[in-house]
Design a protein around this motif. Structure first.
Motif: not given
Length: 259
Positions: A63-70
């Protein structure tokens, strides 16, 4: 949990959010959004999922929308780790397979879902266009609920009556939780709604049906218009002549600015 390295998924994103549509509206779910779709619905709000992105985004904290990319494709073992990170005790009601069209990934899912079920007791919910019965049959034993679309040509530009019929019958025969969703807009053809009601009733008139007024997209060139209240009332009455449960529910997640 060991996984074969050849087991990979093509994803768009994984995140935690409130379900905004259908029978599970308002519940908290882990969303696993797969890439690719073989439909081109005029109202689609996820056109970015039609292809395979070079990267996917994964929420670190639910729920924090603290995205990382892979990078894509993603090993199945890594996908399990990401689900584990999202699955905080008591927070989620189910895990949603969405897209795109998740059934385009049936060869992956038929291997992955049994492992996922060993990994978490969360019910598995499939969101689908409802037009790929052969792929559905591959993964039905691992699903707890299905929300399937019936595509109306007057609204989506797509038409798959025969496939929808076979798909719905397979779901009903499996005794899982099942509902049907129809997107409607100002130009909806009532004859198509009547045909959809008859399709559902032939399988079971007790299957819940949701009429979902379209949400206009600012970025779209398509002339989408929300239906007038009198239209929706008439359409609901029309379908309730055949079906036991026809509900009108807008896309509530967009009202809350949820993904």
């Amino acid at each position: 949990m060991p996984l074969e390295t050849k087991l990979t998924a093509r994803l768009v994103e994984i995140f935690s959010a409130i379900q905004g549509e259908g029978l599970n509206v308002g519940t908290r779910q882990i969303f696993v959004r797969f890439a690719m779709c073989d439909l081109r619905c005029k109202f689609c709000d996820s056109a970015h999922t039609w292809g395979i992105p070079s990267q996917c985004r994964i929420e670190r904290t639910p729920g924090e929308r603290d995205f990382e990319t892979h990078s894509n494709p993603v090993p199945g073992s890594l996908l399990l780790q990401w689900v584990e990170r999202q699955n905080q005790p008591g927070l989620h009601d189910s895990l949603t397979l969405t897209g795109g069209e998740p059934l385009l990934h049936a060869p992956f899912l038929v291997e992955f879902l049994p492992l996922l079920q060993q990994f978490t007791p969360l019910p598995i919910y499939l969101e689908t266009g409802g037009h790929r019965p052969e792929q559905l049959a591959m993964i039905l034993p691992y699903l707890d609920s299905v929300g399937m679309d019936i595509k109306l040509k007057s609204v989506s530009g797509e038409e798959h009556w025969a496939a929808h019929t076979e798909f719905l019958q397979l779901c009903h025969n499996s005794s899982l939780e099942l509902f049907v969703k129809l997107i409607v807009d100002h130009n909806t053809d009532p004859a198509e709604l009547e045909q959809a009601a008859q399709l559902v009733a032939q399988v079971s008139p007790q299957i819940p049906v949701f009429l979902q007024p379209v949400t206009p997209l600012e970025s779209s060139n398509q002339p989408l218009r929300v239906p007038a209240p009198e239209q929706v009332l008439a359409w609901q009455a029309l379908m309730k002549g055949t079906l036991a449960s026809v509900r009108v529910v807008p896309q509530t997640h967009k009202m809350m600015d949820q993904l």
